[in-house]
Motif scaffolding. Structure first.
Motif, PDB file in Angstrom:
ATOM      1  N   LYS A 323      17.915   9.223 -10.538  1.00 30.66           N
ATOM      2  CA  LYS A 323      16.684   8.579 -10.991  1.00 30.66           C
ATOM      3  C   LYS A 323      15.893   8.079  -9.784  1.00 30.66           C
ATOM      4  N   GLU A 324      14.555   8.302  -9.801  1.00 31.15           N
ATOM      5  CA  GLU A 324      13.718   7.809  -8.703  1.00 31.15           C
ATOM      6  C   GLU A 324      13.551   6.296  -8.819  1.00 31.15           C
ATOM      7  N   GLU A 325      13.807   5.609  -7.708  1.00 36.23           N
ATOM      8  CA  GLU A 325      13.707   4.150  -7.683  1.00 36.23           C
ATOM      9  C   GLU A 325      12.832   3.712  -6.513  1.00 36.23           C
ATOM     10  N   ASN A 326      12.144   2.582  -6.688  1.00 32.49           N
ATOM     11  CA  ASN A 326      11.352   1.966  -5.625  1.00 32.49           C
ATOM     12  C   ASN A 326      12.176   0.864  -4.971  1.00 32.49           C
ATOM     13  N   ILE A 327      12.406   1.003  -3.655  1.00 34.17           N
ATOM     14  CA  ILE A 327      13.301   0.099  -2.932  1.00 34.17           C
ATOM     15  C   ILE A 327      12.537  -0.677  -1.869  1.00 34.17           C
ATOM     16  N   ILE A 328      12.692  -1.989  -1.887  1.00 37.48           N
ATOM     17  CA  ILE A 328      12.003  -2.852  -0.931  1.00 37.48           C
ATOM     18  C   ILE A 328      12.424  -2.537   0.507  1.00 37.48           C
ATOM     19  N   LEU A 329      11.478  -2.645   1.430  1.00 36.51           N
ATOM     20  CA  LEU A 329      11.760  -2.510   2.864  1.00 36.51           C
ATOM     21  C   LEU A 329      11.587  -3.872   3.516  1.00 36.51           C
ATOM     22  N   LYS A 330      12.555  -4.283   4.317  1.00 38.53           N
ATOM     23  CA  LYS A 330      12.519  -5.612   4.934  1.00 38.53           C
ATOM     24  C   LYS A 330      11.409  -5.743   5.964  1.00 38.53           C
ATOM     25  N   GLU A 331      11.081  -4.638   6.643  1.00 39.09           N
ATOM     26  CA  GLU A 331      10.023  -4.656   7.648  1.00 39.09           C
ATOM     27  C   GLU A 331       9.622  -3.222   7.966  1.00 39.09           C
ATOM     28  N   ILE A 332       8.329  -3.013   8.234  1.00 41.33           N
ATOM     29  CA  ILE A 332       7.870  -1.714   8.721  1.00 41.33           C
ATOM     30  C   ILE A 332       7.177  -1.914  10.058  1.00 41.33           C
ATOM     31  N   LYS A 333       7.380  -0.945  10.969  1.00 44.68           N
ATOM     32  CA  LYS A 333       6.879  -1.070  12.337  1.00 44.68           C
ATOM     33  C   LYS A 333       6.155   0.210  12.751  1.00 44.68           C
ATOM     34  N   GLN A 334       5.888   0.320  14.051  1.00 44.68           N
ATOM     35  CA  GLN A 334       5.146   1.452  14.615  1.00 44.68           C
ATOM     36  C   GLN A 334       5.637   2.792  14.076  1.00 44.68           C
ATOM     37  N   ASN A 335       4.679   3.624  13.650  1.00 49.99           N
ATOM     38  CA  ASN A 335       4.921   5.007  13.216  1.00 49.99           C
ATOM     39  C   ASN A 335       5.671   5.137  11.893  1.00 49.99           C
ATOM     40  N   ASP A 336       6.081   4.033  11.282  1.00 55.13           N
ATOM     41  CA  ASP A 336       6.793   4.116  10.004  1.00 55.13           C
ATOM     42  C   ASP A 336       5.863   4.664   8.918  1.00 55.13           C
ATOM     43  N   GLU A 337       6.437   5.450   8.021  1.00 52.72           N
ATOM     44  CA  GLU A 337       5.711   5.944   6.856  1.00 52.72           C
ATOM     45  C   GLU A 337       6.437   5.479   5.604  1.00 52.72           C
ATOM     46  N   CYS A 338       5.700   4.974   4.640  1.00 55.06           N
ATOM     47  CA  CYS A 338       6.308   4.464   3.413  1.00 55.06           C
ATOM     48  C   CYS A 338       5.216   4.266   2.375  1.00 55.06           C
ATOM     49  N   TYR A 339       5.559   3.574   1.303  1.00 46.46           N
ATOM     50  CA  TYR A 339       4.578   3.157   0.307  1.00 46.46           C
ATOM     51  C   TYR A 339       4.373   1.649   0.437  1.00 46.46           C
ATOM     52  N   CYS A 340       3.189   1.192   0.077  1.00 47.94           N
ATOM     53  CA  CYS A 340       2.918  -0.247   0.058  1.00 47.94           C
ATOM     54  C   CYS A 340       2.182  -0.604  -1.219  1.00 47.94           C
ATOM     55  N   SER A 341       2.580  -1.728  -1.787  1.00 52.48           N
ATOM     56  CA  SER A 341       1.855  -2.307  -2.911  1.00 52.48           C
ATOM     57  C   SER A 341       1.005  -3.450  -2.371  1.00 52.48           C
ATOM     58  N   PHE A 342      -0.267  -3.483  -2.754  1.00 56.20           N
ATOM     59  CA  PHE A 342      -1.181  -4.516  -2.283  1.00 56.20           C
ATOM     60  C   PHE A 342      -1.731  -5.299  -3.472  1.00 56.20           C
ATOM     61  N   LYS A 343      -1.593  -6.606  -3.421  1.00 51.94           N
ATOM     62  CA  LYS A 343      -2.235  -7.477  -4.416  1.00 51.94           C
ATOM     63  C   LYS A 343      -3.446  -8.103  -3.750  1.00 51.94           C
ATOM     64  N   LEU A 344      -4.641  -7.711  -4.162  1.00 51.50           N
ATOM     65  CA  LEU A 344      -5.878  -8.129  -3.526  1.00 51.50           C
ATOM     66  C   LEU A 344      -6.364  -9.461  -4.087  1.00 51.50           C
ATOM     67  N   GLU A 345      -7.004 -10.249  -3.226  1.00 52.01           N
ATOM     68  CA  GLU A 345      -7.516 -11.547  -3.654  1.00 52.01           C
ATOM     69  C   GLU A 345      -8.776 -11.432  -4.506  1.00 52.01           C
ATOM     70  N   GLU A 346      -9.448 -10.276  -4.431  1.00 50.15           N
ATOM     71  CA  GLU A 346     -10.600 -10.033  -5.294  1.00 50.15           C
ATOM     72  C   GLU A 346     -10.631  -8.564  -5.690  1.00 50.15           C
ATOM     73  N   LYS A 347     -11.343  -8.274  -6.754  1.00 51.33           N
ATOM     74  CA  LYS A 347     -11.369  -6.900  -7.259  1.00 51.33           C
ATOM     75  C   LYS A 347     -12.281  -6.020  -6.410  1.00 51.33           C
ATOM     76  N   VAL A 348     -11.903  -4.733  -6.325  1.00 50.91           N
ATOM     77  CA  VAL A 348     -12.685  -3.753  -5.581  1.00 50.91           C
ATOM     78  C   VAL A 348     -12.859  -2.513  -6.446  1.00 50.91           C
ATOM     79  N   VAL A 349     -13.808  -1.671  -6.053  1.00 47.86           N
ATOM     80  CA  VAL A 349     -14.006  -0.380  -6.705  1.00 47.86           C
ATOM     81  C   VAL A 349     -13.263   0.668  -5.886  1.00 47.86           C
ATOM     82  N   ALA A 350     -12.368   1.412  -6.526  1.00 44.08           N
ATOM     83  CA  ALA A 350     -11.546   2.374  -5.787  1.00 44.08           C
ATOM     84  C   ALA A 350     -11.172   3.545  -6.687  1.00 44.08           C
ATOM     85  N   GLU A 351     -10.647   4.603  -6.067  1.00 40.00           N
ATOM     86  CA  GLU A 351     -10.173   5.752  -6.825  1.00 40.00           C
ATOM     87  C   GLU A 351      -8.940   6.351  -6.160  1.00 40.00           C
ATOM     88  N   ILE A 352      -8.148   7.056  -6.956  1.00 43.76           N
ATOM     89  CA  ILE A 352      -6.960   7.717  -6.439  1.00 43.76           C
ATOM     90  C   ILE A 352      -7.370   8.715  -5.361  1.00 43.76           C
TER      91      ILE A 352
END
Length: 471
Positions: A323-352
């Motif tokens: 099963k595909e699972e989303n796993i937290i990363l303790k830290e990301i540094k130079q050249n790392d590739e991963c996914y990030c979830s962002f909770k924004l302080e205000e709404k924006v207009v965006a698209e996939i």
């Protein structure tokens, strides 16, 4: 005639606006430092637009600010640029913001011509030194290694005609093709009323096309629908249609200019654009950003024409027991590739599929503040992603005098051992890894027996991996 967007980038006072003045023929909106605050502060504080003709090209010139505090407008301009001119003072050489601008151009893969400016005020040694430094910096980029480097003086008009020739040749080789299919999208950078005409919106079309009389449009995030196009102008000339890449002024009905602000987008009524404050993106960290990003750290996220504070949570996707699972990363540094979830302080207009830039504007402007780039993949919150953490327990094989095989150190009591029954473990043996299923408890000290698919030996390492909800 083909419309081209040409951006001018570089550090404050390195000659961007001076170059725009010697190139330009027609000015519009906030170009050439016309804004009152530009005049007061002596720097370009917004995105200015002007234009000139170059053979078959109509060049829209974008003068982006160089001051560190205004880097958000630089990224806004980078979204709409086909070719960039990066100015570097021949005497001063590159500064921190020169590097930030170049990094942005490299990220967005924008073809770039580097201009050593103010050569009338620099010695040959200074010019050669600046040139050598810029060559070394370009060689460290991913996409801009073969960029042209030229020497110019806007003040003395040195090599300006040669620059125009280089721009034309570069554009010829780029073979820019505009695809106007799909939904319409135009970030609005200015809005104002004109007596007898009504509300006027200006911007550069990023997707699609439109015509005079069209009324199947809306403005996000203010949710104004039935916006009708009354007239179209391209640098003070009337037009019936406009398409991707065009810099336009639109007279519209259905909205008051006072309602519009930076971040509003004119788009199709059935557009896939969303108004969101949760973004998931696939990101890559910069190879020269000195710091790391940790879960729930505050960053600044550039989305379209806005830069918004956000809380970041980096994670990776793994296959765990099918099963595909989303796993937290303790830290990301130079050249790392991963996914990030962002909770924004205000709404924006965006698209996939839209590009984003991650910055740390809390850092001093003398240091590189661009963390990395990304592409939007989802609009989900931390909670919806069900991010988990990996919990790893290490035990070992114990074989007693009666040849009974059990595992110790995975649990410290019979009660805690019982909670592990049925879990899969991996055993590292001399002959490789084998797997086992925990079957039942053994004694009162937390020992557990297991069924293995191979032979195990005394003191072999046993690994139990489990997932637990994070946050």
């Amino acid at each position: 005639m083909k419309n081209i967007n040409l951006g001018i980038f570089g550090h404050i006072d390195h000659g961007k606006t001076s170059l725009a003045k010697v190139l330009t023929e027609i000015a519009s909106t906030s170009s050439l430092d016309k804004l009152p605050e530009s005049k007061k502060r002596g720097i370009t504080i917004d995105i200015g637009f002007s234009s000139f003709n170059l053979n078959e090209y109509i060049i829209t010139l974008v003068d982006a600010p160089g001051h560190a505090d205004l880097i958000k407008a630089v990224v806004s301009a980078a979204d709409i640029i086909d070719l960039a001119l990066l100015v570097v003072d021949g005497k001063e050489g590159p500064k921190t913001q020169t590097g930030e601008h170049l990094l942005i151009l490299d990220y967005f893969n924008i073809p770039t011509i580097v201009l050593i400016t103010k050569i009338d005020d620099a010695t040959p040694e200074q010019i050669n030194n600046t040139k050598s430094i810029m060559k070394a910096i370009l060689n460290s980029t991913e996409n801009l290694k073969n960029s042209n480097i030229m020497e110019i003086s806007s003040k003395e008009n040195i090599n300006i005609d040669k620059l125009k020739e280089t721009i034309k040749n570069t554009l010829d080789n780029l073979n820019i093709v505009r695809n106007s299919e799909g939904h319409f999208k135009m970030p609005i950078d200015h809005s104002f009323p004109i007596k007898g005409i009504g509300t006027v919106l200006t911007g550069t079309i990023l997707k699609g096309k439109l015509s005079v009389g069209e009324d199947n449009l809306k403005i996000l995030p203010i949710n104004r629908e039935n916006i009708k196009i009354k007239s179209i102008q391209k640098f003070k000339k009337d037009a019936k249609t406009a398409m991707i890449g065009d810099r336009v002024g639109l007279s519209v009905s259905g909205v008051d200019s006072k309602e519009i602000y930076r971040g509003c987008v004119l788009t199709s009524i059935d557009s896939p654009l969303k108004v969101v404050n949760n973004i998931v993106a696939k990101i890559k960290m910069s190879n020269i950003f000195k710091y790391g990003l940790k879960p729930k750290m505050k960053v600044h996220l550039n989305v379209g024409m806005l830069i918004v504070p956000a809380i970041v949570v980096p994670f990776k996707k793994i296959n765990f027991k099918g099963k595909e699972e989303n796993i937290i990363l303790k830290e990301i540094k130079q050249n790392d590739e991963c996914y990030c979830s962002f909770k924004l302080e205000e709404k924006v207009v965006a698209e996939i599929g839209e590009n984003i830039l991650i910055t740390r504007l809390d850092l001093p402007p003398t240091t590189l503040r661009i963390c990395g780039k990304g592409e939007i993949t989802q609009f989900k919150s931390f909670e919806e992603l069900n991010i988990k953490k990996e919990v790893v327990k290490i035990g070992n094989i114990k074989i007693d005098g009666r040849k009974r095989v059990f595992i110790e150190n995975l649990a410290n009591s019979k009660d805690s051992a019982e909670k592990l029954i049925g879990e899969e473990v991996i055993v590292e043996t001399k002959n490789g890894k084998i797997t086992g299923i925990l079957k039942k408890t053994f004694g009162t000290k937390g020992y557990i027996t297991a069924d293995f698919n191979g032979e195990v030996n005394n003191n072999d390492k046993v690994i139990l991996e489990r997932l637990r909800r994070w946050g």
